[in-house]
Enzyme design. Sequence first.
Site, PDB file in Angstrom:
ATOM      1  N   THR A  60       3.998   4.244  -0.830  1.00 23.58           N
ATOM      2  CA  THR A  60       3.944   2.805  -0.586  1.00 23.58           C
ATOM      3  C   THR A  60       2.610   2.217  -1.048  1.00 23.58           C
ATOM      4  O   THR A  60       1.775   2.904  -1.630  1.00 23.58           O
ATOM      5  CB  THR A  60       4.224   2.488   0.887  1.00 23.58           C
ATOM      6  OG1 THR A  60       3.146   2.969   1.691  1.00 23.58           O
ATOM      7  CG2 THR A  60       5.524   3.120   1.353  1.00 23.58           C
ATOM      8  N   HIS A  61       2.413   0.951  -0.773  1.00 24.33           N
ATOM      9  CA  HIS A  61       1.330   0.154  -1.352  1.00 24.33           C
ATOM     10  C   HIS A  61      -0.068   0.743  -1.117  1.00 24.33           C
ATOM     11  O   HIS A  61      -0.363   1.334  -0.085  1.00 24.33           O
ATOM     12  CB  HIS A  61       1.370  -1.270  -0.777  1.00 24.33           C
ATOM     13  CG  HIS A  61       1.089  -1.305   0.710  1.00 24.33           C
ATOM     14  ND1 HIS A  61      -0.176  -1.432   1.226  1.00 24.33           N
ATOM     15  CD2 HIS A  61       1.912  -1.197   1.773  1.00 24.33           C
ATOM     16  CE1 HIS A  61      -0.129  -1.427   2.544  1.00 24.33           C
ATOM     17  NE2 HIS A  61       1.140  -1.283   2.899  1.00 24.33           N
TER      18      HIS A  61
END
Length: 216
Positions: free
Chosen positions: A135-136
Amino acid sequence: MIIVGAKGFAKEVLQIAHLTDQLLRLSFYDDVSKDIPDTLFETFPVLRSEQEVLKYFKLDNRFAIGIGNPFLRHKMDVKFSNLGGTLTSLISPRANIGSYGITIGAGSCIMDGAILSNDVVIGKGGIVYYNTIVTHDCIIGDFVEISPGAKILGRAQIGDYCQIGANATILPDIHLGTNVIVGAGAVVTKDVPDNCIVAGVPAKILRQIDTLNLKL
């Protein structure tokens, strides 16, 4: 292109080459195994010596690494780069990769079903396996292996030469040191120092392991 290795993971790398239409003159390299044929799948030659590699590189100097172990991937990168090769990434068109702030280092293999969000860095020579999620704002070091189904959550940082086991989860803001092995299914809730094995829910250090000797 040469795929370094001719067993196991090399056959999975072959599938990415197939999906991305990179089969022209594709060959494998294996100077160790005695139990594989000279031609894989009755189609792809298996090179056995550095002399054959040097001859091949006059036509196409790209190579990808079809070996899973992070240290061996590093070793093969050094060997084939010294022979004049160019380490090349193979990225499945069936991976879901963000559109912004993505960096994927040379020689990375991104497999079917992998999900990379925006602002993700994948280092040199990494493996992002089937159905993984990164994820980010995550930073993944060089020659890291992320096994099937693993999840690396926001802002986590993974050091070089780590191995993340199948279905393991690295929680947000966690930092893993260099040469860390995370057991399958582990949930890592605290930072992990260099050179150790962790496992469990929550993950705990099982033992220290030797520092990698990267001098070849």
